[in-house]
Every structure is written in C-alpha cells, then in structure tokens.
Design a protein around this motif. Structure first.
Motif, PDB file in Angstrom:
ATOM      1  N   ALA A 236       0.842  -1.197   0.000  1.00  9.39           N
ATOM      2  CA  ALA A 236       0.000   0.000   0.000  1.00  9.39           C
ATOM      3  C   ALA A 236       0.878   1.247   0.000  1.00  9.39           C
ATOM      4  O   ALA A 236       2.024   1.226   0.453  1.00  9.39           O
ATOM      5  CB  ALA A 236      -0.916  -0.014   1.219  1.00  9.39           C
ATOM      6  N   PHE A 237       0.324   2.350  -0.526  1.00  6.74           N
ATOM      7  CA  PHE A 237       1.064   3.609  -0.520  1.00  6.74           C
ATOM      8  C   PHE A 237       0.074   4.773  -0.580  1.00  6.74           C
ATOM      9  O   PHE A 237      -1.069   4.624  -1.008  1.00  6.74           O
ATOM     10  CB  PHE A 237       2.045   3.687  -1.699  1.00  6.74           C
ATOM     11  N   THR A 238       0.537   5.910  -0.139  1.00  9.15           N
ATOM     12  CA  THR A 238      -0.176   7.183  -0.297  1.00  9.15           C
ATOM     13  C   THR A 238       0.842   8.176  -0.849  1.00  9.15           C
ATOM     14  O   THR A 238       1.791   8.549  -0.144  1.00  9.15           O
ATOM     15  CB  THR A 238      -0.741   7.672   1.040  1.00  9.15           C
ATOM     16  N   GLN A 239       0.637   8.562  -2.121  1.00 10.47           N
ATOM     17  CA  GLN A 239       1.639   9.353  -2.826  1.00 10.47           C
ATOM     18  C   GLN A 239       0.968  10.408  -3.710  1.00 10.47           C
ATOM     19  O   GLN A 239      -0.213  10.298  -4.050  1.00 10.47           O
ATOM     20  CB  GLN A 239       2.521   8.441  -3.697  1.00 10.47           C
ATOM     21  N   PRO A 240       1.724  11.446  -4.121  1.00  7.76           N
ATOM     22  CA  PRO A 240       1.165  12.487  -4.975  1.00  7.76           C
ATOM     23  C   PRO A 240       0.997  12.018  -6.418  1.00  7.76           C
ATOM     24  O   PRO A 240       1.594  11.020  -6.844  1.00  7.76           O
ATOM     25  CB  PRO A 240       2.187  13.622  -4.877  1.00  7.76           C
ATOM     26  N   ILE A 241       0.187  12.776  -7.169  1.00  4.50           N
ATOM     27  CA  ILE A 241      -0.039  12.505  -8.586  1.00  4.50           C
ATOM     28  C   ILE A 241      -0.249  13.839  -9.295  1.00  4.50           C
ATOM     29  O   ILE A 241      -0.818  14.777  -8.719  1.00  4.50           O
ATOM     30  CB  ILE A 241      -1.248  11.570  -8.793  1.00  4.50           C
ATOM     31  N   LEU A 242       0.238  13.931 -10.534  1.00  2.00           N
ATOM     32  CA  LEU A 242       0.145  15.162 -11.316  1.00  2.00           C
ATOM     33  C   LEU A 242      -0.334  14.827 -12.722  1.00  2.00           C
ATOM     34  O   LEU A 242       0.161  13.883 -13.335  1.00  2.00           O
ATOM     35  CB  LEU A 242       1.508  15.859 -11.378  1.00  2.00           C
ATOM     36  N   ARG A 243      -1.308  15.605 -13.211  1.00  2.00           N
ATOM     37  CA  ARG A 243      -1.796  15.415 -14.572  1.00  2.00           C
ATOM     38  C   ARG A 243      -1.922  16.770 -15.255  1.00  2.00           C
ATOM     39  O   ARG A 243      -2.494  17.717 -14.697  1.00  2.00           O
ATOM     40  CB  ARG A 243      -3.151  14.713 -14.572  1.00  2.00           C
ATOM     41  N   LEU A 244      -1.390  16.864 -16.499  1.00  6.00           N
ATOM     42  CA  LEU A 244      -1.435  18.078 -17.300  1.00  6.00           C
ATOM     43  C   LEU A 244      -2.072  17.765 -18.646  1.00  6.00           C
ATOM     44  O   LEU A 244      -1.668  16.798 -19.313  1.00  6.00           O
ATOM     45  CB  LEU A 244      -0.030  18.648 -17.496  1.00  6.00           C
ATOM     46  N   ASP A 245      -3.065  18.571 -19.049  1.00  4.57           N
ATOM     47  CA  ASP A 245      -3.778  18.377 -20.314  1.00  4.57           C
ATOM     48  C   ASP A 245      -3.656  19.619 -21.184  1.00  4.57           C
ATOM     49  O   ASP A 245      -3.827  20.751 -20.689  1.00  4.57           O
ATOM     50  CB  ASP A 245      -5.259  18.108 -20.073  1.00  4.57           C
ATOM     51  N   LEU A 246      -3.390  19.409 -22.465  1.00  4.34           N
ATOM     52  CA  LEU A 246      -3.417  20.483 -23.452  1.00  4.34           C
ATOM     53  C   LEU A 246      -4.328  20.038 -24.590  1.00  4.34           C
ATOM     54  O   LEU A 246      -4.051  19.026 -25.251  1.00  4.34           O
ATOM     55  CB  LEU A 246      -2.008  20.778 -23.976  1.00  4.34           C
TER      56      LEU A 246
END
Length: 284
Positions: A236-246
C-alpha cells in the motif's frame, strides 16, 4: 442503449425548442458521434501497479500471465489504444463504449504481440451546470472495464470520478477544479486481491482566444495494495499525482486534439503520455 439515448435526447431537444420564443432557431437533429481514439504510452517500475487517472495499464498488466514473471524486472512499459465509440446525447450527457488493446515490454524481453485485452462502457454527466451562477458545475464520470482474457487473473474494474468546476468568467474560459476518484478492481481468481484506490485532487483550467485549453490537476492517491497468487505482493502507498492536459477545441467546445502527461508515484514515479484524437462521424 446508445441508439435509445440518442433518439430520446434529440426528441427532448426538439420539445424544448418549441417552447422557446425564438422558434426560428432549431436544435441539431443528431448528437455528436465520434470514435474518441486514445493512444497511451506508459512506464511502470518493478513491484508496482499504476492506477492514476485511468486503469488500462493496470488491467493489461494483471490480465497478461507472462507479466507475472516480468514484474520483477527493472521496469516495464506498454503502448495501448482505447477506442470508445462516444455519443454526446446533449450538452449534459455523454455515453461511450469500446475496446482497448495493448502491447508491452519488460526488462530486455521483446515487445509482446498487440492484442485486445478489455472492453469498457460508461457515461459522463453534468449533474448541475453553473451557467453564470454562484454554484460550480458538478460532473460525474463512471465506467466499468472488463478484461477479455481466459487467464485466472481476469478482472473487472469500476472507476468513478466526481468533479466540481467553478468558472471565473462568463465565457467559462478559466476556472478552478476539485474532485475525487474511486477505483475498485475485482480479480476473478480467489488467490488475487486488489484493494481500492482513492484519489483527491485540485486544479484549474485556462482557454486562450485561439481555442487552445490547458488544464492542470495535482492531488494525492491512496492505494490499499495488491497481492497476486501469493507470489508478488504490491504494498500500500499514499503518494502524490500530477496530470497536465493540453487540448485544441473548436468554437463549439468540441475537442479536436489533446495530449495528456501524467506522473504518478506508485510509490516510485510512473509516467504516462496520452494522445487523444477524436474521429468524428457527426459533429455539431
């Protein structure tokens, strides 16, 4: 189901038009109909499962028996294609259904043969639209994905996103976003278990006068871990996530082209690049 929704949506649009004072303006006879083609390149580190904002890389890993051997390799990568046939019933509701195929490669092994591995059905609906008011637009997107596999690790994934979007101007060219995603993956085998993935995020968007639109989302996902055949545990983990859309839009806010970059720490960084090229049969 798609045909019934199209006909009912068109009929409702016609009835509403009759009640308008401007009787000369007619609603489109048919809704948008297009193949929302998405080409996805993903990388996954050893000993991790990548979920993020989409589940296809995860499903293609679980449904490929040979991947059990390659999960211990330094890293793996995949190239997948989603082909959902999409119907924009009206400006509040879209329904879609289609198949996904993929090829993958791990360590020094050659690329696998490209094959269809899953089909998906789902919808996206605006439960409430801001339309210049003080309350944000509330959108729900939900889908179910079933793997096409004879393997004991065949899966069914349920994914739901609830998002609030608050426009900062009347034209809705810039605004703020906040949302949550819940993903549940069920494995047919009693010897495999995948715990739910829950994500919360915030973000915003800006659309220029030339109809290019940029959207950014950053958040945290919490994955409860997975275990397959009692051989390969995924912690198990709790981690950041980043999403960029153009995205490139037209004057009626139909998407013409899109590119998405995602970085999900799972717990090590996994990268995903998506090209979105809708193929319109009907576009209003």
């Amino acid at each position: 189901m798609l045909i019934s929704l199209c006909l009912s949506g068109a009929a409702l649009g016609k009835d509403d038009g009759d009640d308008e004072e401007d009787a000369g303006k007619k609603e489109p006879a048919l809704p948008n109909l297009y193949l929302d083609m998405r080409t996805i390149y993903s990388t996954v580190r050893a000993g991790s499962l990548s979920i993020g904002f989409s589940t296809p890389p995860l499903l293609s890993t679980l449904t490929n028996l040979s991947s059990l051997r390659t999960l211990t390799s330094p890293s793996s990568r995949s190239l997948s294609v989603d082909l959902p046939l999409t119907v924009d019933v009206n400006d509040r509701l879209s329904v879609y259904g289609g198949v996904s195929g993929a090829t993958s490669q791990a360590g020094t092994d050659p690329w696998t043969t490209f094959s269809i591995y899953a089909f998906t059905v789902g919808f996206q609906a605006d439960l409430y639209q801001q339309n210049g008011g003080m309350f944000p637009t509330i959108t729900v997107q939900s889908n179910a994905t079933r793997s096409i596999s004879d393997s004991p690790l065949a899966t069914t994934a349920y994914n739901t996103i609830l998002e609030a979007g608050y426009a900062l101007d009347a034209d809705e060219t810039r605004g703020l976003l906040a949302g949550m995603q819940y993903t549940r993956v069920l494995v047919d085998s009693p010897f495999a278990r995948v715990s739910p993935d829950i994500m919360g995020y915030v973000g915003g968007y800006y659309q220029w006068d030339n109809n290019w639109k940029f959207t950014g989302r950053v958040g945290v996902q919490s994955f409860g871990g997975a275990q397959i055949l009692n051989l390969t545990p995924f912690p198990a983990f709790t981690q950041p996530i980043l999403r960029l859309d153009l995205d490139r839009m037209d004057d009626d806010d139909n998407r013409l082209f899109g590119i998405t970059a995602q970085i999900a720490w799972a717990p090590k960084p996994s990268y995903q690049l998506t090209l979105r090229t809708p193929l319109y049969a009907i576009k209003n």
